[in-house]
Design a protein around this motif. Sequence first.
Motif, short mmCIF file in Angstrom:
data_model
loop_
_atom_site.label_atom_id
_atom_site.label_comp_id
_atom_site.label_asym_id
_atom_site.label_seq_id
_atom_site.Cartn_x
_atom_site.Cartn_y
_atom_site.Cartn_z
N UNK A 10 36.59 32.38 56.60
CA UNK A 10 35.87 32.57 55.33
C UNK A 10 35.23 33.94 55.18
N UNK A 11 34.99 34.64 56.30
CA UNK A 11 34.41 35.98 56.20
C UNK A 11 35.43 36.97 55.62
N UNK A 12 36.72 36.69 55.85
CA UNK A 12 37.77 37.56 55.31
C UNK A 12 38.36 36.99 54.03
N UNK A 13 38.57 35.69 54.02
CA UNK A 13 39.08 35.00 52.83
C UNK A 13 37.87 34.36 52.15
N UNK A 14 37.13 35.14 51.43
CA UNK A 14 35.89 34.70 50.79
C UNK A 14 36.21 34.27 49.36
N UNK A 15 36.43 32.97 49.19
CA UNK A 15 36.88 32.48 47.89
C UNK A 15 35.82 32.67 46.81
N UNK A 16 34.53 32.58 47.16
CA UNK A 16 33.50 32.78 46.15
C UNK A 16 33.50 34.23 45.67
N UNK A 17 33.62 35.17 46.60
CA UNK A 17 33.67 36.58 46.20
C UNK A 17 34.93 36.87 45.39
N UNK A 18 36.03 36.21 45.75
CA UNK A 18 37.27 36.38 44.98
C UNK A 18 37.10 35.85 43.57
N UNK A 19 36.47 34.67 43.44
CA UNK A 19 36.24 34.10 42.12
C UNK A 19 35.36 35.00 41.28
#
Length: 456
Positions: free
Chosen positions: A163-172
């Motif tokens: 999640x530190x690299x694939x941060x879905x909230x930051x992507x959203x």
Amino acid sequence: MRRSWVVVPLLLALGAAVAGCDGGDAEPGPARPSSSSAPVKKAHLTLGVWGGDNEIEAYQGVVDTYNAYNDEATVKIKSYPTHEDLMAALSSGKAPDVFLTDRDDLSALETNDLNQPIGGLLDDRGVDFGDGYSRPALEAFSQDRQLQCMPYGISPMVMYFNPALVDFQAMADKGLDVPTIDYKDLTKKPTWTFAQFQAAAEYASRPRRGIAGFYIAPTLRGLAPFIYSAGGSVFNDDDTPTSLAFSSDDTKSALEQVLPVLRDPKLTLSTEQLAEKTPLEWFREGKLGMIAGFRDVVPQLRPTGVLDFDVLPMPVVDSAATVGSLTGVCISKHTPSVGPAADFMVDFISTDSVSAVTQAGYLAPANTNVALSDAFLQKGRAPVHSAVSNNSIKSMRLFPLLDDYGALDEAVADPLKELMTDEVPDLDALTEAIDTASQTVLAPPTESPSAGDTSD
């Protein structure tokens, strides 16, 4: 000491009516030993398993408990580094009385007469009927309408992510398309598309910092979920294949959809990185956003101190699909102690015993009661969405049973690697080469009579 278990008998699993089954939740007493009024000499059994030290320790705990409360038999563990080593021991005539097996080895076991069907042995011991095993698990270890080995582990391939690299909230927040993941109700199955997987890989990749977006192994099992999901086929027949089906129109169409992403050098580990460390090591060190794998990697990821991780199902191209790693418990065809071996098997597959092994973190249990319990879900520990494994079983595609999967993997290794690493592969030529190479294992040419043989 009482053990609890719930097992679906084979005939019920295959759709036949079984009289007198109430499917109740009443806990049965201990398995009945073979009836005899005369004193029975104590049997000395061996249990064949494979795995690392922590896995073997979990099995040893179950065996120690059984030995402490059983007067008819004692069990000793024979451990092997890998399941291939255990199979070699079986083939050399050094078969344990009871042993774990990989589902891929089931055909070789039957061909070489190394195991015996267990359905009747379980019925004779009054194993209770219920809904404790999934239909795919039972069918996976059945041949000729007989249960050859008892399902023990069923682990669908899932996608591990950092999640530190694939941060879905930051992507959203950036307006990127992301999957919906519920962190309040962890039983809800998250799903995501191949396009969302690509977006996550692009977001995670930092080539200048040596961070790659994902890694998918260039193997049949690595590619299979994507091929199946995009409407292709891996084999030309799901029961008795004579070739792989990579050159078929449907499979080439599937590959054309997924390969531009899967072989993108900007998104995946480089050849130099793979030469330096394994993909799992890169993931452990926080240098890899996503990696496809099975449940057995969880204990290797937990103690890093720097890595947070979770799981998602395999991304969906057109329809949900994955493959699985399945293990079963078998009884040797050549054991001199069939009755005691069956008695021990009933204890070994009980809910109590499977729970004890599952708590070590390696096993995704085929026993659904354990799979739905905290022994497997382990709330508060990564991965938070362990239930993804349970939910992915319905999407799992089983490979056909072959005598030697190792030979098939070796035969197609080179063209598969080219397919996954060449930036602009010749799809027609490579898929044809893959299928042709597979035929040397799946449909080897038969020897014709010598020219001088004139017999009728």
